[in-house]
Design an enzyme around this catalytic site. Sequence first.
Site, PDB file in Angstrom:
ATOM      1  N   ARG A  80       0.817  -1.216   0.000  1.00 52.83           N
ATOM      2  CA  ARG A  80       0.000   0.000   0.000  1.00 52.83           C
ATOM      3  C   ARG A  80       0.853   1.270   0.000  1.00 52.83           C
ATOM      4  O   ARG A  80       0.525   2.261  -0.661  1.00 52.83           O
ATOM      5  CB  ARG A  80      -0.937  -0.042   1.221  1.00 52.83           C
ATOM      6  N   TRP A 152      11.829   6.921   9.957  1.00 55.85           N
ATOM      7  CA  TRP A 152      10.575   6.279   9.549  1.00 55.85           C
ATOM      8  C   TRP A 152      10.236   6.547   8.080  1.00 55.85           C
ATOM      9  O   TRP A 152       9.076   6.767   7.745  1.00 55.85           O
ATOM     10  CB  TRP A 152       9.397   6.743  10.436  1.00 55.85           C
ATOM     11  N   GLN A 274     -24.006 -17.140  17.953  1.00 56.73           N
ATOM     12  CA  GLN A 274     -24.403 -15.741  17.804  1.00 56.73           C
ATOM     13  C   GLN A 274     -23.243 -14.771  18.055  1.00 56.73           C
ATOM     14  O   GLN A 274     -23.142 -13.733  17.411  1.00 56.73           O
ATOM     15  CB  GLN A 274     -25.546 -15.452  18.768  1.00 56.73           C
ATOM     16  N   MET A 275     -22.357 -15.158  18.989  1.00 54.65           N
ATOM     17  CA  MET A 275     -21.248 -14.243  19.308  1.00 54.65           C
ATOM     18  C   MET A 275     -20.294 -14.106  18.126  1.00 54.65           C
ATOM     19  O   MET A 275     -19.693 -13.056  17.908  1.00 54.65           O
ATOM     20  CB  MET A 275     -20.528 -14.700  20.573  1.00 54.65           C
ATOM     21  N   GLU A 358       0.559   9.032   8.098  1.00 55.90           N
ATOM     22  CA  GLU A 358      -0.178  10.135   7.458  1.00 55.90           C
ATOM     23  C   GLU A 358      -1.026  10.905   8.457  1.00 55.90           C
ATOM     24  O   GLU A 358      -2.135  11.350   8.147  1.00 55.90           O
ATOM     25  CB  GLU A 358      -1.057   9.555   6.335  1.00 55.90           C
TER      26      GLU A 358
HETATM   27  C1  LIG Z   1       5.278   2.009   9.053  1.00 53.91           C
HETATM   28  C2  LIG Z   1       5.478   3.486   9.069  1.00 53.91           C
HETATM   29  C3  LIG Z   1       5.763   4.137   7.882  1.00 53.91           C
HETATM   30  C4  LIG Z   1       6.031   5.512   7.886  1.00 53.91           C
HETATM   31  N1  LIG Z   1       6.396   6.130   6.713  1.00 53.91           N
HETATM   32  C5  LIG Z   1       6.777   7.435   6.745  1.00 53.91           C
HETATM   33  C6  LIG Z   1       7.289   8.075   5.562  1.00 53.91           C
HETATM   34  O1  LIG Z   1       7.376   7.473   4.488  1.00 53.91           O
HETATM   35  N2  LIG Z   1       7.689   9.362   5.664  1.00 53.91           N
HETATM   36  C7  LIG Z   1       7.624  10.069   6.827  1.00 53.91           C
HETATM   37  O2  LIG Z   1       8.010  11.236   6.840  1.00 53.91           O
HETATM   38  N3  LIG Z   1       7.143   9.489   7.961  1.00 53.91           N
HETATM   39  C8  LIG Z   1       6.728   8.200   7.949  1.00 53.91           C
HETATM   40  N4  LIG Z   1       6.258   7.591   9.095  1.00 53.91           N
HETATM   41  C9  LIG Z   1       6.228   8.349  10.333  1.00 53.91           C
HETATM   42  C10 LIG Z   1       4.837   8.750  10.742  1.00 53.91           C
HETATM   43  O3  LIG Z   1       4.355   9.746   9.877  1.00 53.91           O
HETATM   44  C11 LIG Z   1       4.939   9.235  12.200  1.00 53.91           C
HETATM   45  O4  LIG Z   1       5.219   8.089  12.985  1.00 53.91           O
HETATM   46  C12 LIG Z   1       3.678   9.924  12.651  1.00 53.91           C
HETATM   47  O5  LIG Z   1       3.527  11.165  12.012  1.00 53.91           O
HETATM   48  C13 LIG Z   1       3.693  10.174  14.167  1.00 53.91           C
HETATM   49  O6  LIG Z   1       4.886  10.753  14.575  1.00 53.91           O
HETATM   50  P1  LIG Z   1       5.698  10.120  15.789  1.00 53.91           P
HETATM   51  O7  LIG Z   1       5.908   8.680  15.530  1.00 53.91           O
HETATM   52  O8  LIG Z   1       6.897  10.951  16.012  1.00 53.91           O
HETATM   53  O9  LIG Z   1       4.733  10.213  17.026  1.00 53.91           O
HETATM   54  P2  LIG Z   1       4.496  11.493  17.948  1.00 53.91           P
HETATM   55  O10 LIG Z   1       4.155  12.679  17.148  1.00 53.91           O
HETATM   56  O11 LIG Z   1       5.628  11.588  18.916  1.00 53.91           O
HETATM   57  O12 LIG Z   1       3.201  11.025  18.734  1.00 53.91           O
HETATM   58  C14 LIG Z   1       3.237  10.080  19.815  1.00 53.91           C
HETATM   59  C15 LIG Z   1       1.829   9.986  20.394  1.00 53.91           C
HETATM   60  O13 LIG Z   1       1.436  11.276  20.881  1.00 53.91           O
HETATM   61  C16 LIG Z   1       0.242  11.711  20.249  1.00 53.91           C
HETATM   62  N5  LIG Z   1       0.261  13.142  20.024  1.00 53.91           N
HETATM   63  C17 LIG Z   1       1.255  13.921  19.484  1.00 53.91           C
HETATM   64  N6  LIG Z   1       0.888  15.194  19.429  1.00 53.91           N
HETATM   65  C18 LIG Z   1      -0.381  15.269  19.922  1.00 53.91           C
HETATM   66  C19 LIG Z   1      -1.327  16.299  20.106  1.00 53.91           C
HETATM   67  N7  LIG Z   1      -1.059  17.567  19.767  1.00 53.91           N
HETATM   68  N8  LIG Z   1      -2.529  15.990  20.642  1.00 53.91           N
HETATM   69  C20 LIG Z   1      -2.832  14.714  20.981  1.00 53.91           C
HETATM   70  N9  LIG Z   1      -1.984  13.688  20.828  1.00 53.91           N
HETATM   71  C21 LIG Z   1      -0.774  13.953  20.301  1.00 53.91           C
HETATM   72  C22 LIG Z   1       0.186  10.951  18.924  1.00 53.91           C
HETATM   73  O14 LIG Z   1      -1.145  10.846  18.442  1.00 53.91           O
HETATM   74  C23 LIG Z   1       0.782   9.613  19.321  1.00 53.91           C
HETATM   75  O15 LIG Z   1      -0.218   8.822  19.896  1.00 53.91           O
HETATM   76  C24 LIG Z   1       5.951   6.237   9.097  1.00 53.91           C
HETATM   77  C25 LIG Z   1       5.609   5.573  10.292  1.00 53.91           C
HETATM   78  C26 LIG Z   1       5.390   4.222  10.289  1.00 53.91           C
HETATM   79  C27 LIG Z   1       5.071   3.547  11.576  1.00 53.91           C
END
Ligand SMILES: Cc1cc2nc3c(=O)[nH]c(=O)nc-3n(C[C@H](O)[C@H](O)[C@H](O)COP(=O)(O)OP(=O)(O)OC[C@H]3O[C@@H](n4cnc5c(N)ncnc54)[C@H](O)[C@@H]3O)c2cc1C
Length: 393
Positions: A80, A152, A274-275, A358
Site C-alpha cells: 500500500r 521512519w 451468535q457471538m 499520514e
Molecule cells: C510504518 C510506518 C511508515 C512511515 N512512513 C513514513 C514516511 O514514508 N515518511 C515520513 O516522513 N514518515 C513516515 N512515518 C512516520 C509517521 O508519519 C509518524 O510516525 C507519525 O507522524 C507520528 O509521529 P511520531 O511517531 O513521532 O509520534 P508522535 O508525534 O511523537 O506522537 C506520539 C503519540 O502522541 C500523540 N500526540 C502527538 N501530538 C499530539 C497532540 N497535539 N494531541 C494529541 N496527541 C498527540 C500521537 O497521536 C501519538 O499517539 C511512518 C511511520 C510508520 C510507523
Amino acid sequence: MNFDLTEEQAAMERMAKNFAEKEIVPNLKKEEFNRELVRQMGELGLFGSAFPEGMGGSASGFLAHSVVCETISTYDSGLRALFNLQAMTVPYAMMEWGNDSVRKKYVKALVSAQKLGCTCFSEPNAGSDIAAIETKVVDKGDHFLINGSKTWISNGTVADYAVVYCTHDRSLKHNGLCAIVVETKQRGWQPHEIPKLGDKASPIAEIGLEDVVAPKGNLLGEWGGGFKVAMTALDRGRISVGSGAVGICQACLNASVKYANERVQFGRPIRDYQMVKHLIADMVTYTETARLMVRRGAWLNDQGRPFTREIAVAKYFAGEAAVRAAGWAMEIHGGMGYSLELPVEKYYRDSKLYQVGEGTANIMRLLIADDALGLKKANRPRLKVPVDFRDLS
Ligand SMILES: Cc1cc2nc3c(=O)[nH]c(=O)nc-3n(C[C@H](O)[C@H](O)[C@H](O)COP(=O)(O)OP(=O)(O)OC[C@H]3O[C@@H](n4cnc5c(N)ncnc54)[C@H](O)[C@@H]3O)c2cc1C
C-alpha cells in the site's frame, strides 16, 4: 447519488485483483521488498490512475486510485505504501508544485516505477509536529545544501528520488519549511533500515543527510512554502492510507467468513454461534462504512472540491476499523489466529500502521474537532492548485 463504480473503475479493480492473485499471492509469505513486483505494478499502470496521460497515467481519477489501492491492500497491505510513494505524496506533489523540468524529469519515471520515490517529513524530534523539523537547508546561490536526519522513511533504503521537507529558519516554524526534490544517489544520503512490526514489503529507514545537494529548480512551491506542499501531499496520502485500511478490513472479513464456515466446534460450524455472528456483522459494517467515507474523500478530490476534513474523518475511521477488524479476525480464528500458517497474524501486525501513518488517530481527531467546534476550518482554500496540469503532456 451514484454509489456504483464506473466501467473504467470496475475494470481497474479487476485488473488489480487479477494481478494480485497471480503475482502477489505466491510471494506473500516472504514479506520482503520485491523490486521486480514493484516494476510490474508500475508497468501495469497501477500507480497512474490520478495522473494525466502525458505523465504516464490513465487520467481515471482519485476514486480509481482508491479502488486500486484498496484492492492491492486486500492482498498485501505492505504494498500500500507504494500508492503514496509512486503516486500521491511524491510524484503528485512534484506535478502539483514543481516546475516543468521537475515534472518532466521525475513524475513519469516514478508513476511507471522505473524509479522509486520516498517522502521525508518525520525526524527524531518532529513527528506529528512537522513545524518542528530541524533538517536545515541553505541556499548556496546556485544550489541548495541540506543537512539533518530523517526517520521512519518508507522505501528510504531503495528510493531514487525523495521529497525532503526541511527548514531555512527554524524560528519561523511552519513558515520556514521548504519542500525540495533530492536525488538520493549521492554520498551524503545515508539510509539505514529500521526493523519493524509489519508492512514488510516496504522497507523503512532512518536517513542521515550530510551536505546533500539539490539544484535550485528542485524547490516545490515557494521558499518557505513547504508547509502548504506538505498539507496537500498529506491530504492525498490519506486517500491511499484510508484505502489501504479498507483493504485490511476486507481481508479480515474474507478470512473470517471462510473460517467461520469451515471450523466446527460442539458439532456445529462456529458461524452458528451468535457471538461469532456479531463479530462478522461488525466487520461488514465497519468495512463498508470506512469504504464509503474514503471514497467520498477521493470523489471530492476528483470534483476539484476541498476534502481535507472528509479525508481526515475517513482516514481516522478506516484506521480504527482496520485495527478492530484485525482483532476480531484473530478472535474468530482462535489459536489459528496466532499461527504463522494463516495470514491473519499479518493483518494484525499490518493494521496498526493505519492509526499512525499520514497523521495519527489523535491528529485526525484534533483536525475534525477543531473544524466542528469552529476553531479552525479544515477545508480552506489552500488546496488551490498553482497550475492547471490536467492537459499536460
Ligand atoms: C510504518 C510506518 C511508515 C512511515 N512512513 C513514513 C514516511 O514514508 N515518511 C515520513 O516522513 N514518515 C513516515 N512515518 C512516520 C509517521 O508519519 C509518524 O510516525 C507519525 O507522524 C507520528 O509521529 P511520531 O511517531 O513521532 O509520534 P508522535 O508525534 O511523537 O506522537 C506520539 C503519540 O502522541 C500523540 N500526540 C502527538 N501530538 C499530539 C497532540 N497535539 N494531541 C494529541 N496527541 C498527540 C500521537 O497521536 C501519538 O499517539 C511512518 C511511520 C510508520 C510507523
